[in-house]
Design a protein around this motif. Sequence first.
Motif, PDB file in Angstrom:
ATOM      1  N   GLU A  65      56.642  23.767 -38.677  1.00  0.00           N
ATOM      2  CA  GLU A  65      56.219  24.896 -39.505  1.00  0.00           C
ATOM      3  C   GLU A  65      55.058  24.506 -40.422  1.00  0.00           C
ATOM      4  OE1 GLU A  65      56.245  28.792 -40.868  1.00  0.00           O
ATOM      5  OE2 GLU A  65      57.423  27.930 -39.228  1.00  0.00           O
ATOM      6  N   PHE A  66      55.072  23.255 -40.900  1.00  0.00           N
ATOM      7  CA  PHE A  66      54.033  22.788 -41.813  1.00  0.00           C
ATOM      8  C   PHE A  66      52.972  21.940 -41.094  1.00  0.00           C
ATOM      9  CE2 PHE A  66      57.470  23.852 -44.699  1.00  0.00           C
ATOM     10  CZ  PHE A  66      56.806  24.430 -45.777  1.00  0.00           C
ATOM     11  N   ASP A  67      52.831  22.182 -39.809  1.00  0.00           N
ATOM     12  CA  ASP A  67      51.775  21.555 -39.009  1.00  0.00           C
ATOM     13  C   ASP A  67      51.782  20.026 -39.102  1.00  0.00           C
ATOM     14  OD1 ASP A  67      50.822  24.065 -38.188  1.00  0.00           O
ATOM     15  OD2 ASP A  67      49.637  24.259 -40.033  1.00  0.00           O
ATOM     16  N   GLY A  68      52.959  19.464 -39.051  1.00  0.00           N
ATOM     17  CA  GLY A  68      53.088  18.014 -39.027  1.00  0.00           C
ATOM     18  C   GLY A  68      52.879  17.315 -40.348  1.00  0.00           C
ATOM     19  N   ASP A  69      52.842  18.063 -41.456  1.00  0.00           N
ATOM     20  CA  ASP A  69      52.647  17.463 -42.780  1.00  0.00           C
ATOM     21  C   ASP A  69      53.989  16.909 -43.274  1.00  0.00           C
ATOM     22  OD1 ASP A  69      51.976  16.710 -45.314  1.00  0.00           O
ATOM     23  OD2 ASP A  69      50.937  18.579 -45.835  1.00  0.00           O
ATOM     24  N   ILE A  70      54.290  15.688 -42.869  1.00  0.00           N
ATOM     25  CA  ILE A  70      55.596  15.093 -43.191  1.00  0.00           C
ATOM     26  C   ILE A  70      55.796  14.890 -44.692  1.00  0.00           C
ATOM     27  CG2 ILE A  70      57.055  13.055 -42.855  1.00  0.00           C
ATOM     28  CD1 ILE A  70      55.932  12.808 -40.057  1.00  0.00           C
ATOM     29  N   PRO A  71      54.784  14.375 -45.444  1.00  0.00           N
ATOM     30  CA  PRO A  71      54.994  14.225 -46.891  1.00  0.00           C
ATOM     31  C   PRO A  71      55.360  15.541 -47.573  1.00  0.00           C
ATOM     32  CG  PRO A  71      53.078  12.975 -46.205  1.00  0.00           C
ATOM     33  CD  PRO A  71      53.488  13.791 -45.013  1.00  0.00           C
ATOM     34  N   LYS A  72      54.782  16.643 -47.119  1.00  0.00           N
ATOM     35  CA  LYS A  72      55.092  17.931 -47.717  1.00  0.00           C
ATOM     36  C   LYS A  72      56.528  18.347 -47.420  1.00  0.00           C
ATOM     37  CE  LYS A  72      53.143  22.552 -48.352  1.00  0.00           C
ATOM     38  NZ  LYS A  72      52.032  23.463 -47.987  1.00  0.00           N
ATOM     39  N   VAL A  73      56.977  18.076 -46.184  1.00  0.00           N
ATOM     40  CA  VAL A  73      58.364  18.389 -45.814  1.00  0.00           C
ATOM     41  C   VAL A  73      59.332  17.570 -46.653  1.00  0.00           C
ATOM     42  CG1 VAL A  73      60.076  18.289 -43.966  1.00  0.00           C
ATOM     43  CG2 VAL A  73      57.748  19.072 -43.472  1.00  0.00           C
ATOM     44  N   ILE A  74      59.032  16.273 -46.795  1.00  0.00           N
ATOM     45  CA  ILE A  74      59.907  15.416 -47.598  1.00  0.00           C
ATOM     46  C   ILE A  74      59.931  15.883 -49.041  1.00  0.00           C
ATOM     47  CG2 ILE A  74      60.266  13.064 -48.421  1.00  0.00           C
ATOM     48  CD1 ILE A  74      60.928  13.470 -45.489  1.00  0.00           C
ATOM     49  N   GLY A  75      58.777  16.340 -49.542  1.00  0.00           N
ATOM     50  CA  GLY A  75      58.725  16.857 -50.909  1.00  0.00           C
ATOM     51  C   GLY A  75      59.623  18.057 -51.102  1.00  0.00           C
ATOM     52  N   LEU A  76      59.706  18.918 -50.067  1.00  0.00           N
ATOM     53  CA  LEU A  76      60.585  20.090 -50.155  1.00  0.00           C
ATOM     54  C   LEU A  76      62.056  19.692 -50.175  1.00  0.00           C
ATOM     55  CD1 LEU A  76      58.849  22.514 -47.621  1.00  0.00           C
ATOM     56  CD2 LEU A  76      58.980  22.808 -50.096  1.00  0.00           C
ATOM     57  N   LEU A  77      62.366  18.589 -49.491  1.00  0.00           N
ATOM     58  CA  LEU A  77      63.769  18.197 -49.347  1.00  0.00           C
ATOM     59  C   LEU A  77      64.256  17.297 -50.468  1.00  0.00           C
ATOM     60  CD1 LEU A  77      63.819  17.409 -45.516  1.00  0.00           C
ATOM     61  CD2 LEU A  77      64.597  19.486 -46.657  1.00  0.00           C
ATOM     62  N   GLN A  78      63.348  16.728 -51.248  1.00  0.00           N
ATOM     63  CA  GLN A  78      63.758  15.826 -52.327  1.00  0.00           C
ATOM     64  C   GLN A  78      64.595  16.566 -53.357  1.00  0.00           C
ATOM     65  OE1 GLN A  78      60.046  14.045 -53.617  1.00  0.00           O
ATOM     66  NE2 GLN A  78      60.750  12.045 -52.888  1.00  0.00           N
ATOM     67  N   ARG A  79      65.594  15.880 -53.832  1.00  0.00           N
ATOM     68  CA  ARG A  79      66.536  16.475 -54.773  1.00  0.00           C
ATOM     69  C   ARG A  79      66.329  15.881 -56.153  1.00  0.00           C
ATOM     70  NH1 ARG A  79      73.082  16.250 -53.822  1.00  0.00           N
ATOM     71  NH2 ARG A  79      73.733  17.226 -55.770  1.00  0.00           N
ATOM     72  N   ASP A  80      66.358  16.744 -57.151  1.00  0.00           N
ATOM     73  CA  ASP A  80      66.232  16.262 -58.526  1.00  0.00           C
ATOM     74  C   ASP A  80      67.500  15.531 -58.944  1.00  0.00           C
ATOM     75  OD1 ASP A  80      63.731  17.377 -58.704  1.00  0.00           O
ATOM     76  OD2 ASP A  80      64.484  19.296 -59.493  1.00  0.00           O
ATOM     77  N   GLY A  81      67.358  14.682 -59.925  1.00  0.00           N
ATOM     78  CA  GLY A  81      68.521  13.983 -60.448  1.00  0.00           C
ATOM     79  C   GLY A  81      68.635  12.592 -59.878  1.00  0.00           C
ATOM     80  N   ARG A  82      69.846  12.074 -59.878  1.00  0.00           N
ATOM     81  CA  ARG A  82      70.082  10.691 -59.472  1.00  0.00           C
ATOM     82  C   ARG A  82      69.796  10.527 -57.980  1.00  0.00           C
ATOM     83  NH1 ARG A  82      75.740   7.312 -60.226  1.00  0.00           N
ATOM     84  NH2 ARG A  82      74.988   5.339 -59.407  1.00  0.00           N
ATOM     85  N   LYS A  83      69.105   9.449 -57.635  1.00  0.00           N
ATOM     86  CA  LYS A  83      68.750   9.198 -56.245  1.00  0.00           C
ATOM     87  C   LYS A  83      69.804   8.315 -55.594  1.00  0.00           C
ATOM     88  CE  LYS A  83      63.752   9.308 -57.130  1.00  0.00           C
ATOM     89  NZ  LYS A  83      62.489   8.526 -57.037  1.00  0.00           N
ATOM     90  N   PHE A  84      70.003   8.592 -54.275  1.00  0.00           N
ATOM     91  CA  PHE A  84      70.840   7.675 -53.499  1.00  0.00           C
ATOM     92  C   PHE A  84      70.009   6.454 -53.140  1.00  0.00           C
ATOM     93  CE2 PHE A  84      71.962   5.980 -49.354  1.00  0.00           C
ATOM     94  CZ  PHE A  84      73.275   5.621 -49.578  1.00  0.00           C
ATOM     95  N   ARG A  85      70.550   5.275 -53.307  1.00  0.00           N
ATOM     96  CA  ARG A  85      69.820   4.081 -52.945  1.00  0.00           C
ATOM     97  C   ARG A  85      70.791   3.009 -52.493  1.00  0.00           C
ATOM     98  NH1 ARG A  85      66.994   1.205 -57.851  1.00  0.00           N
ATOM     99  NH2 ARG A  85      66.869  -0.388 -56.246  1.00  0.00           N
ATOM    100  N   PHE A  86      70.301   2.122 -51.650  1.00  0.00           N
ATOM    101  CA  PHE A  86      71.074   0.983 -51.239  1.00  0.00           C
ATOM    102  C   PHE A  86      71.012  -0.080 -52.340  1.00  0.00           C
ATOM    103  CE2 PHE A  86      69.785   2.959 -47.229  1.00  0.00           C
ATOM    104  CZ  PHE A  86      71.021   3.069 -46.617  1.00  0.00           C
ATOM    105  N   PRO A  87      71.950  -1.011 -52.334  1.00  0.00           N
ATOM    106  CA  PRO A  87      71.921  -2.072 -53.353  1.00  0.00           C
ATOM    107  C   PRO A  87      70.597  -2.834 -53.330  1.00  0.00           C
ATOM    108  CG  PRO A  87      74.003  -2.075 -52.181  1.00  0.00           C
ATOM    109  CD  PRO A  87      73.122  -1.094 -51.477  1.00  0.00           C
ATOM    110  N   ASP A  88      70.228  -3.375 -54.503  1.00  0.00           N
ATOM    111  CA  ASP A  88      68.962  -4.104 -54.610  1.00  0.00           C
ATOM    112  C   ASP A  88      68.900  -5.293 -53.655  1.00  0.00           C
ATOM    113  OD1 ASP A  88      68.173  -2.361 -56.561  1.00  0.00           O
ATOM    114  OD2 ASP A  88      68.861  -3.615 -58.221  1.00  0.00           O
ATOM    115  N   THR A  89      70.060  -5.903 -53.381  1.00  0.00           N
ATOM    116  CA  THR A  89      70.077  -7.069 -52.496  1.00  0.00           C
ATOM    117  C   THR A  89      69.728  -6.712 -51.069  1.00  0.00           C
ATOM    118  OG1 THR A  89      72.444  -6.727 -52.220  1.00  0.00           O
ATOM    119  CG2 THR A  89      71.757  -8.323 -53.880  1.00  0.00           C
ATOM    120  N   TYR A  90      69.728  -5.400 -50.752  1.00  0.00           N
ATOM    121  CA  TYR A  90      69.407  -4.978 -49.395  1.00  0.00           C
ATOM    122  C   TYR A  90      67.891  -4.940 -49.160  1.00  0.00           C
ATOM    123  CZ  TYR A  90      74.160  -3.332 -48.334  1.00  0.00           C
ATOM    124  OH  TYR A  90      75.487  -3.251 -48.084  1.00  0.00           O
TER     125      TYR A  90
END
Length: 379
Positions: free
Chosen positions: A336-361
């Motif tokens: 829909e966004f003509d392959g603009d992946i950063p824009k798609v990811i921007g739409l899907l990003q959620r405000d607030g606390r981020k999920f992340r793997f441990p720093d040792t990873y």
Amino acid sequence: MAVSIDYLCFTFKVKDLRHCGRATFMDTHEHDPKVMKKLRRNTVMINPLARLFPQEPVFLTDFRAHSADDIETYREFFRAQYTEYLERCLRLFTTHVLGLTMTAPRGFGFQFYTESMKLTTADGEDFCGFVGIGGNQDTVHFQINGTGCKHVFTKLPAWELHGWLSNVLGIKQLARLDLAFDDYHGLFDCNYALKAAYEDAFRTASRGVSPTVNENHKYRFGENGTKHYSQEMVTVGSRTSRIYWRIYNKALEQNLAQNGMVWYRTECELKKWDIDALLNPDGAFAALNAFSASISSTPVFNTKPQPEKRVACDVLSAAYWMRRQYGKILNALIEEFDGDIPKVIGLLQRDGRKFRFPDTYAALIQSITNRSVSDPLEC
């Protein structure tokens, strides 16, 4: 197999039952010793039992509502239909995959679940465990006792159950797994366990203190100081630890000793254990420590996760389930966004606390994601 599964507990999300209708399996028989190596195939096949599951209800996107009440009514209707669909999948999974029967709800829960059902054999004669549902982050919990395990694994090989639990329902860890070895010759009795403990054969790590040994015998003295046992048992470890051992006289427990029968059982209770133990229970048992290795001559199959493998599995598993559940939506948005992946990811990003793997990873994740497609990291 020489080592049997005597108790099994696992938990999965209710919504993952929707994958049962698309269940596949790798028809290799890699872990089935009864199948000759030259006859093993390497083919992904649709599981025949998958056809027994109903189709997933589809939310009609072209539904036209005339009011907000119409929208809410339709949502409630769809929610009821989907709940009924998942309940039906749960019963079909219990009946056709596990080979057990689930009773009507008992009206009260267990293990922090709001509702529970009993598990029985198909004829309802033998009690096989419990199923907990409701609450607990929308999960289902199966607790299958020794009788239930006998019925399950008479019909279903352990490696095939692994496929259903891991590949279909997304289970990576078993809440509890009991492995048992039966000795009918008296070679591995309680005295043998005590000698092994004296030689520190129950240790599973080079550091730390040895596990606690407890002799739990009951007997009376006869003539000339002879001991007549009513219970003969040695336990090693703590009930709260990940590994707990029970070595006991099963013939005494079953009132068979008076007939001259010799039957000692060695049980290992594993908690929060890697589900890969189902692929090779004999090898998993042999790999636990020097004591189990002295009992089982099977080549070891280490199910203790290594650090790099655990990281790889966490990363690749998260990516796999993300792709499986939302891959089509992501493809549609990218188109829909003509392959603009950063824009798609921007739409899907959620405000607030981020999920992340441990720093040792961090370093290992970088290493994993830099691998070429032709050189995947196996989990």
